[in-house]
Design an enzyme around this catalytic site. Structure first.
Site, PDB file in Angstrom:
ATOM      1  N   ASP A 176       0.827  -1.214   0.000  1.00  0.00           N
ATOM      2  CA  ASP A 176       0.000   0.000   0.000  1.00  0.00           C
ATOM      3  C   ASP A 176       0.867   1.273   0.000  1.00  0.00           C
ATOM      4  O   ASP A 176       2.100   1.202   0.016  1.00  0.00           O
ATOM      5  CB  ASP A 176      -0.918  -0.060   1.238  1.00  0.00           C
ATOM      6  CG  ASP A 176      -2.309   0.490   0.951  1.00  0.00           C
ATOM      7  OD1 ASP A 176      -2.453   1.323   0.044  1.00  0.00           O
ATOM      8  OD2 ASP A 176      -3.259   0.102   1.680  1.00  0.00           O
ATOM      9  N   GLU A 209      -1.016   1.883  -5.180  1.00  0.00           N
ATOM     10  CA  GLU A 209      -0.812   3.330  -4.963  1.00  0.00           C
ATOM     11  C   GLU A 209      -1.943   4.144  -5.589  1.00  0.00           C
ATOM     12  O   GLU A 209      -1.799   5.333  -5.836  1.00  0.00           O
ATOM     13  CB  GLU A 209       0.599   3.795  -5.330  1.00  0.00           C
ATOM     14  CG  GLU A 209       1.011   3.735  -6.770  1.00  0.00           C
ATOM     15  CD  GLU A 209       0.493   4.878  -7.608  1.00  0.00           C
ATOM     16  OE1 GLU A 209      -0.498   4.628  -8.323  1.00  0.00           O
ATOM     17  OE2 GLU A 209       1.070   5.991  -7.592  1.00  0.00           O
ATOM     18  N   TRP A 210      -3.075   3.474  -5.818  1.00  0.00           N
ATOM     19  CA  TRP A 210      -4.361   4.095  -6.157  1.00  0.00           C
ATOM     20  C   TRP A 210      -4.367   4.860  -7.488  1.00  0.00           C
ATOM     21  O   TRP A 210      -5.251   5.690  -7.711  1.00  0.00           O
ATOM     22  CB  TRP A 210      -4.808   5.034  -5.023  1.00  0.00           C
ATOM     23  CG  TRP A 210      -4.549   4.492  -3.663  1.00  0.00           C
ATOM     24  CD1 TRP A 210      -4.922   3.253  -3.206  1.00  0.00           C
ATOM     25  CD2 TRP A 210      -3.844   5.122  -2.580  1.00  0.00           C
ATOM     26  NE1 TRP A 210      -4.487   3.083  -1.913  1.00  0.00           N
ATOM     27  CE2 TRP A 210      -3.834   4.215  -1.499  1.00  0.00           C
ATOM     28  CE3 TRP A 210      -3.240   6.363  -2.428  1.00  0.00           C
ATOM     29  CZ2 TRP A 210      -3.236   4.519  -0.276  1.00  0.00           C
ATOM     30  CZ3 TRP A 210      -2.637   6.673  -1.203  1.00  0.00           C
ATOM     31  CH2 TRP A 210      -2.639   5.749  -0.162  1.00  0.00           C
ATOM     32  N   GLY A 211      -3.367   4.619  -8.321  1.00  0.00           N
ATOM     33  CA  GLY A 211      -3.355   5.296  -9.617  1.00  0.00           C
ATOM     34  C   GLY A 211      -2.824   6.711  -9.566  1.00  0.00           C
ATOM     35  O   GLY A 211      -2.761   7.393 -10.599  1.00  0.00           O
ATOM     36  N   ASP A 231     -10.243   3.306  -3.532  1.00  0.00           N
ATOM     37  CA  ASP A 231     -10.851   2.031  -3.144  1.00  0.00           C
ATOM     38  C   ASP A 231     -12.242   1.843  -3.750  1.00  0.00           C
ATOM     39  O   ASP A 231     -13.001   2.799  -3.913  1.00  0.00           O
ATOM     40  CB  ASP A 231     -10.988   1.966  -1.621  1.00  0.00           C
ATOM     41  CG  ASP A 231      -9.636   1.845  -0.942  1.00  0.00           C
ATOM     42  OD1 ASP A 231      -8.604   1.885  -1.640  1.00  0.00           O
ATOM     43  OD2 ASP A 231      -9.620   1.709   0.293  1.00  0.00           O
TER      44      ASP A 231
END
Ligand code: GLA
Length: 415
Positions: A176, A209-211, A231
């Site tokens: 994460d 890393e959520w883009g 998320d």
């Protein structure tokens, strides 16, 4: 359910990061203008990830979407038991992954310590148990000082943690991006990639890393899959803090298809199928589109107590075969007219998986010209309905079907 992103998630990108974002993955100092020389004095090392894993999108189960921090060895063992006997393992789900909150502290020598109350037998015994069920074992950590739920992260402990995972028998690491240092994601994730590779154990590396830093442009050399968004949340199109309904996430996948392929996948996040806030039809649509996207299929529900209609979705072998097709092409949106969309994925045998998707509030007929699926001329093709598991005939020029509200018709088109 989801935890906070915590602080410091928007780390500054460095010059090398910007190069990565332009698709430059190998830096030749000699070939660059002299004015860049100072900036390039300490380039980020990016080499290919060559672990031979995830040649089709990874499949498995992860604790986060349903259980959040409420994880324990009892839970993980009972999930492994269920998957080995309820058809999930046989349908291809392989990795059982504990997400955040299994870890509580570090020992004096820096060794990561699992929660002794929730994991009294230790992680190695748990990994052994999961392996004994014919499944693989995955774990979670974070590139920052702390995870998103505030547990100890791996920053500064990458080698030590990777070695520990190898000793335990970990096969999959989700990594994460909360509370990270002031460095680029490509550098932080490359460090953990190298630490994992140094152990010699094959471990799927899942970048989370959520883009933020457009990982589709650089992460192919670093991880086997990378999250493209914040998320997922168990809803159709809501926004809940940093989480989004699956149709919102779907929209952000259009255009990313050229970056995915065997060994390296866009990850639109784990499945919400069966978590209770959507209708069966909506879950069916969510699953169908994830398969068209060649998305990792990581179930996020309580697989120990699935109603038959949810198991029917998650374990439908014909639909899963679309996701797992060996050509490894991510599908794309080929048509959009308001709420009516068509998505298609080329398969290895030359056929196309096609989803007619009705986002609207009433039933509608959706048509697609076979030419728009990449076939030329007024060809004809046999069509099989993948949810009904039924051949529905030969069509010339186009295929049409009536699609109920918030549902899909998913077919395989075979010229
Ligand atoms: C972030 C990730 C989630 C989950 C939580 C755990 O929000 O994006 O998938 O791993 O952290 O805290």
């Amino acid at each position: 359910m989801a935890g906070g992103f915590g602080g410091g998630k928007h780390g500054k990108r460095r010059f090398t990061q910007r190069l990565m974002n332009k698709g430059i993955t190998r830096i030749s100092q000699a070939g660059l203008l002299c004015c860049f020389a100072v900036l390039l004095a300490q380039p980020v090392r990016v080499e290919a990830l060559d672990n031979g894993l995830a040649l089709t999108p990874p499949m498995g189960w992860n604790s986060w979407n349903k259980f959040g921090c409420n994880v324990s060895e009892t839970l993980i063992k009972s999930v492994a038991d269920a998957m080995a006997t309820n058809g999930m393992r046989d349908a291809g789900y392989q990795y059982v992954v504990i997400d955040d909150c299994w870890q509580v502290s570090r020992a004096a020598d820096g060794t990561i310590v699992a929660d002794p109350k929730r994991f009294p037998s230790g992680i190695q015994a748990l990994a052994d148990y999961v392996h004994s069920k014919g499944l693989k074992f995955g774990i979670y950590s974070c590139a920052g000082t702390n995870t998103c739920a505030g547990r100890p992260g791996s920053l500064g402990h990458e080698l030590q943690d990777a070695r520990q995972y190898a000793v335990w028998g970990v096969d999959y690491l989700k990594y994460d991006w909360c509370n990270h240092a002031d460095e680029s994601a490509v550098s932080a994730y490359s460090r953990m990639r190298d630490a994992l590779q140094a152990t010699g154990r094959p471990v799927i590396f899942s970048i989370c890393e959520w883009g933020n830093g457009k990982p589709w442009l650089w992460a192919k050399d670093v991880g086997n899959l990378w999250r493209t968004t914040g998320d997922i949340f168990d809803c159709w199109d809501c926004t809940n803090k940093w989480s989004f309904g699956w149709t919102k996430i779907l929209d952000q996948q259009a255009g990313l298809e050229s970056h995915a392929g065997p060994g390296h996948w866009n990850d639109p996040d784990m499945l919400e199928v069966g978590n209770g806030r959507m209708s069966t039809a909506e879950y069916k649509a969510h699953f169908s589109l994830w398969c068209i996207l060649a998305a990792p299929l990581i179930a996020g529900n309580d697989v120990r107590s699935m109603p038959p209609e949810i198991k029917e979705i998650l374990a439908n072998k014909e639909v899963i075969a679309v996701d797992q097709d060996q050509l490894g092409m991510q599908g794309r949106r080929v048509q959009k007219a308001g709420d009516l969309e068509v998505w298609a994925k080329q398969l290895k045998d030359g056929s196309r998986a096609v989803v007619l998707f009705n986002r609207g509030t009433s039933a509608a007929t959706i048509s697609v010209a076979l030419e728009d699926l990449g076939y030329t001329g007024a060809i004809s093709a046999s069509v099989r309905d993948l949810w009904k598991r039924k051949d529905i005939g030969r069509f010339t020029g186009k295929f049409s079907a009536k699609v109920p509200s918030h549902e899909v018709v998913m077919v395989k088109v075979m010229p």
